[in-house]
Scaffold this active site. Structure first.
Site, PDB file in Angstrom:
ATOM      1  N   ARG A 263     -14.182  -2.231  39.456  1.00  0.00           N
ATOM      2  CA  ARG A 263     -14.878  -1.490  40.505  1.00  0.00           C
ATOM      3  C   ARG A 263     -15.719  -0.399  39.876  1.00  0.00           C
ATOM      4  NH1 ARG A 263     -11.421   2.947  41.383  1.00  0.00           N
ATOM      5  NH2 ARG A 263     -12.318   3.437  43.372  1.00  0.00           N
TER       6      ARG A 263
ATOM      7  N   ARG B  43     -19.425   7.363  45.805  1.00  0.00           N
ATOM      8  CA  ARG B  43     -18.963   8.207  46.920  1.00  0.00           C
ATOM      9  C   ARG B  43     -20.125   8.484  47.863  1.00  0.00           C
ATOM     10  NH1 ARG B  43     -15.967  12.714  43.310  1.00  0.00           N
ATOM     11  NH2 ARG B  43     -14.404  11.342  42.387  1.00  0.00           N
TER      12      ARG B  43
ATOM     13  N   TYR C 103      -4.295   2.310  27.608  1.00  0.00           N
ATOM     14  CA  TYR C 103      -4.847   3.647  27.783  1.00  0.00           C
ATOM     15  C   TYR C 103      -3.947   4.398  28.756  1.00  0.00           C
ATOM     16  CZ  TYR C 103      -7.413   7.716  28.845  1.00  0.00           C
ATOM     17  OH  TYR C 103      -7.717   9.044  28.990  1.00  0.00           O
TER      18      TYR C 103
ATOM     19  N   GLU D  38     -20.434  13.061  20.940  1.00  0.00           N
ATOM     20  CA  GLU D  38     -19.456  11.969  20.854  1.00  0.00           C
ATOM     21  C   GLU D  38     -20.185  10.633  20.701  1.00  0.00           C
ATOM     22  OE1 GLU D  38     -16.219  12.187  23.776  1.00  0.00           O
ATOM     23  OE2 GLU D  38     -16.480  10.048  24.093  1.00  0.00           O
TER      24      GLU D  38
ATOM     25  N   ARG E  41     -11.366   0.636  20.397  1.00  0.00           N
ATOM     26  CA  ARG E  41     -12.605   1.378  20.158  1.00  0.00           C
ATOM     27  C   ARG E  41     -12.207   2.737  19.602  1.00  0.00           C
ATOM     28  NH1 ARG E  41     -15.648   3.076  24.282  1.00  0.00           N
ATOM     29  NH2 ARG E  41     -14.162   2.536  25.901  1.00  0.00           N
TER      30      ARG E  41
ATOM     31  N   ARG F   9     -22.020  11.438  24.908  1.00  0.00           N
ATOM     32  CA  ARG F   9     -21.923  12.693  25.661  1.00  0.00           C
ATOM     33  C   ARG F   9     -21.832  13.889  24.727  1.00  0.00           C
ATOM     34  NH1 ARG F   9     -15.965  11.845  28.553  1.00  0.00           N
ATOM     35  NH2 ARG F   9     -14.953  10.938  26.738  1.00  0.00           N
TER      36      ARG F   9
HETATM   37  P1  FDA Z   1      -0.679  10.243  20.879  1.00  0.00           P
HETATM   38  O1  FDA Z   1      -1.697   9.383  20.228  1.00  0.00           O
HETATM   39  O2  FDA Z   1      -1.117  11.545  21.422  1.00  0.00           O
HETATM   40  O3  FDA Z   1       0.493  10.525  19.825  1.00  0.00           O
HETATM   41  C1  FDA Z   1       0.972   9.538  18.940  1.00  0.00           C
HETATM   42  C2  FDA Z   1       1.340  10.224  17.645  1.00  0.00           C
HETATM   43  O4  FDA Z   1       1.981   9.276  16.787  1.00  0.00           O
HETATM   44  C3  FDA Z   1       0.126  10.753  16.872  1.00  0.00           C
HETATM   45  O5  FDA Z   1       0.278  12.133  16.637  1.00  0.00           O
HETATM   46  C4  FDA Z   1       0.164   9.952  15.565  1.00  0.00           C
HETATM   47  O6  FDA Z   1      -0.241  10.712  14.439  1.00  0.00           O
HETATM   48  C5  FDA Z   1       1.639   9.581  15.457  1.00  0.00           C
HETATM   49  N1  FDA Z   1       1.865   8.404  14.607  1.00  0.00           N
HETATM   50  C6  FDA Z   1       1.258   7.211  14.694  1.00  0.00           C
HETATM   51  N2  FDA Z   1       1.694   6.391  13.714  1.00  0.00           N
HETATM   52  C7  FDA Z   1       2.598   7.096  12.995  1.00  0.00           C
HETATM   53  C8  FDA Z   1       3.378   6.813  11.845  1.00  0.00           C
HETATM   54  N3  FDA Z   1       3.311   5.628  11.217  1.00  0.00           N
HETATM   55  N4  FDA Z   1       4.222   7.765  11.363  1.00  0.00           N
HETATM   56  C9  FDA Z   1       4.288   8.965  11.960  1.00  0.00           C
HETATM   57  N5  FDA Z   1       3.547   9.302  13.066  1.00  0.00           N
HETATM   58  C10 FDA Z   1       2.720   8.387  13.564  1.00  0.00           C
HETATM   59  N6  FDA Z   1      -5.749  12.158  29.027  1.00  0.00           N
HETATM   60  C11 FDA Z   1      -5.866  12.942  30.118  1.00  0.00           C
HETATM   61  O7  FDA Z   1      -4.935  13.041  30.900  1.00  0.00           O
HETATM   62  N7  FDA Z   1      -7.025  13.640  30.341  1.00  0.00           N
HETATM   63  C12 FDA Z   1      -8.089  13.585  29.499  1.00  0.00           C
HETATM   64  O8  FDA Z   1      -9.115  14.230  29.729  1.00  0.00           O
HETATM   65  C13 FDA Z   1      -7.972  12.763  28.333  1.00  0.00           C
HETATM   66  N8  FDA Z   1      -8.990  12.686  27.464  1.00  0.00           N
HETATM   67  C14 FDA Z   1      -8.903  11.809  26.409  1.00  0.00           C
HETATM   68  C15 FDA Z   1     -10.004  11.670  25.565  1.00  0.00           C
HETATM   69  C16 FDA Z   1      -9.938  10.766  24.532  1.00  0.00           C
HETATM   70  C17 FDA Z   1     -11.122  10.616  23.624  1.00  0.00           C
HETATM   71  C18 FDA Z   1      -8.783   9.983  24.336  1.00  0.00           C
HETATM   72  C19 FDA Z   1      -8.721   8.957  23.243  1.00  0.00           C
HETATM   73  C20 FDA Z   1      -7.671  10.154  25.143  1.00  0.00           C
HETATM   74  C21 FDA Z   1      -7.737  11.061  26.198  1.00  0.00           C
HETATM   75  N9  FDA Z   1      -6.654  11.257  27.028  1.00  0.00           N
HETATM   76  C22 FDA Z   1      -6.770  12.060  28.131  1.00  0.00           C
HETATM   77  C23 FDA Z   1      -5.375  10.532  26.800  1.00  0.00           C
HETATM   78  C24 FDA Z   1      -4.366  11.326  25.972  1.00  0.00           C
HETATM   79  O9  FDA Z   1      -4.878  11.596  24.690  1.00  0.00           O
HETATM   80  C25 FDA Z   1      -3.068  10.507  25.907  1.00  0.00           C
HETATM   81  O10 FDA Z   1      -2.508  10.455  27.190  1.00  0.00           O
HETATM   82  C26 FDA Z   1      -2.011  11.071  24.999  1.00  0.00           C
HETATM   83  O11 FDA Z   1      -2.535  11.230  23.714  1.00  0.00           O
HETATM   84  C27 FDA Z   1      -0.833  10.117  24.964  1.00  0.00           C
HETATM   85  O12 FDA Z   1       0.182  10.639  24.168  1.00  0.00           O
HETATM   86  P2  FDA Z   1       1.004   9.711  23.192  1.00  0.00           P
HETATM   87  O13 FDA Z   1       2.150  10.537  22.733  1.00  0.00           O
HETATM   88  O14 FDA Z   1       1.281   8.413  23.820  1.00  0.00           O
HETATM   89  O15 FDA Z   1       0.014   9.356  21.972  1.00  0.00           O
END
Ligand code: FDA
Length: 388
Positions: free
Chosen positions: A174, A178, A359, A311, A257, A288
């Site tokens: 979708r 709005r 995501y 970005e 990506r 952006r």
């Molecule tokens: P996250 O990726 O944060 O943490 C995983 C951790 O595991 C990392 O610190 C990594 O280093 C570690 N790790 C991985 N492999 C490892 C290994 N082998 N050994 C040790 N450590 C390891 N959400 C939102 O609500 N509003 C927003 O505006 C945005 N904006 C946004 C922008 C962009 C560009 C992205 C990519 C994402 C967002 N998000 C977001 C989403 C948000 O970033 C996401 O919800 C959280 O990062 C999720 O947290 P996690 O703990 O799942 O992963």
């Protein structure tokens, strides 16, 4: 080994589990992260030149309609009343996003009522004949050619580095339009930014005598403590890193990506007058520009300098930071194979955006971690139920 539980990854998922297990169950929790800072992708830091808080991995706006998550996060931080709005530049003109009555009337140089605008969009969308076979046709079938060409085509091509005619129609289900002038980006019940920044919030979650966070420590590096070979089978593990990496890419890579960010400090008080400006034209390389000062208008930031971040989006290579799952049919097939392997991995739980190849917004990662705690970890540690 002196921990009851190892958590790999100190992002919101890992820290929510750490908090619950330490504070509710009095467990000794060891958290490791391969990065040199806590917090995963939500990490923010103060830019030394301007004193402005910068989100290193892209702009993070907190929003949720989940009351449980909202009450939970408010234990660790207060929130500002920030409400997110986004604008887009197309052919040297600035339009409000997401597409709304203001966008349509500006685009058409018109004063349509909601009903007239809806009729115009429906008429444009009906011009596509037959079933859409690619992303471009799908978008046109939803919002018509003119709005697609202006606001979706170039931006999508840049996001995917692919002509939208070569992208699958299923990528979009979708495209919200709005028929009011409401250009609030999110429509959740609760929204705001942490008053003292993301890192202060994340550090508060980890601030408990039962929680130890060790940084610069990779779970797959056997020369480091808390590595996979030493730990799995000894104590329960919550793994929030990439699921394909855990199984040594046995069924192939899951595709992502990634984003490249270019920061610049400018000798002016305000560059763009808003936190996020999208660029819809394909001739402009970046998707952006973020200007971080606008996330915190309540703060006393300098009025003679500002920091902006451009970005750029592209497909991730093996060594890049994975940001958004591409989710091709092949990815979905591989994910199912990895899920099968994960089921047989005794005493290891997979969570978070990397561990589940999804995501997740922050509130979703936190909500999913609270559910894993309720459904798996608490029953295991209090009643001895199996973890899987
Ligand atoms: P996250 O990726 O944060 O943490 C995983 C951790 O595991 C990392 O610190 C990594 O280093 C570690 N790790 C991985 N492999 C490892 C290994 N082998 N050994 C040790 N450590 C390891 N959400 C939102 O609500 N509003 C927003 O505006 C945005 N904006 C946004 C922008 C962009 C560009 C992205 C990519 C994402 C967002 N998000 C977001 C989403 C948000 O970033 C996401 O919800 C959280 O990062 C999720 O947290 P996690 O703990 O799942 O992963």
């Amino acid at each position: 080994m002196t921990a009851d539980l190892l958590i790999v990854g100190s992002g919101f998922f890992g820290l929510t589990i750490a908090d619950r297990c330490a504070r509710e169950l009095d467990l000794k929790v060891q958290v490791i992260d391969r990065r040199d800072h806590i917090g995963g992708n939500a990490y923010s830091e103060i830019d030394p030149e301007t004193g402005i808080e910068v989100h290193r991995y892209g702009a993070h706006l907190f929003h949720t309609s989940n009351k449980r998550v909202w009450d939970y996060v408010n234990q660790f931080t207060d929130f500002t009343p920030y409400v997110h709005h986004v604008y887009t530049t197309y052919k040297d003109e600035v339009f409000p996003m997401p597409i709304n009555l203001g966008t349509i009337n500006q685009f058409q140089r018109a004063a349509y009522t909601p009903e007239e605008a809806r009729a115009w969009v429906v008429e444009q969308a009906a011009m596509l004949e037959g079933e859409p076979t690619n992303l471009e046709e799908k978008a046109i079938s939803l919002i018509g050619q003119p709005l697609y060409e202006a606001f979706i085509k170039g931006y999508t091509a840049k996001q995917w580095q692919t002509d939208p005619r070569e992208l699958a129609a299923e990528i979009i289900s979708r495209l919200p339009v709005r028929y009011t002038y409401d250009n609030r980006y999110f429509s959740d019940t609760y929204e705001g930014l942490p008053v003292d920044g993301y890192t202060a919030w994340l550090e508060k979650m980890a601030d408990h005598p039962n929680i130890t966070v060790t940084l610069d420590t990779d779970f797959f590096d056997e020369s480091q403590p808390w590595n996979k070979a030493d730990v799995v089978g000894q104590i329960p593990v919550v793994f929030t890193g990439p699921i394909d990496r855990y199984f040594d890419f046995k069924h192939g890579d899951l595709s992502w990506r990634t984003l490249d960010f270019e920061s610049e400090v400018l000798p002016i008080g305000d560059f763009q007058g808003t936190p996020v400006m999208n660029y819809a034209d394909e001739s402009i390389d970046y998707t952006r520009i973020h200007e971080f000062r606008h996330f915190h208008p309540e703060r006393d930031y300098p009025d003679d300098k500002t920091i902006i971040m451009r970005e750029f989006s592209r497909f991730a290579e093996h060594t890049d930071e994975p940001y958004y799952p591409v989710n091709t049919p092949q990815d979905r097939e591989r994910l199912l194979s990895y899920r099968e392997l994960a089921k047989d991995e005794a005493n290891v739980l997979f969570g978070g955006r990397l561990g589940t190849y999804q995501y997740l917004d922050m509130h979703m990662a936190i909500g999913a971690a609270l559910s894993m705690y309720d459904n798996k970890l608490a029953p295991h540690f209090t009643n001895g139920l199996p973890l899987d």
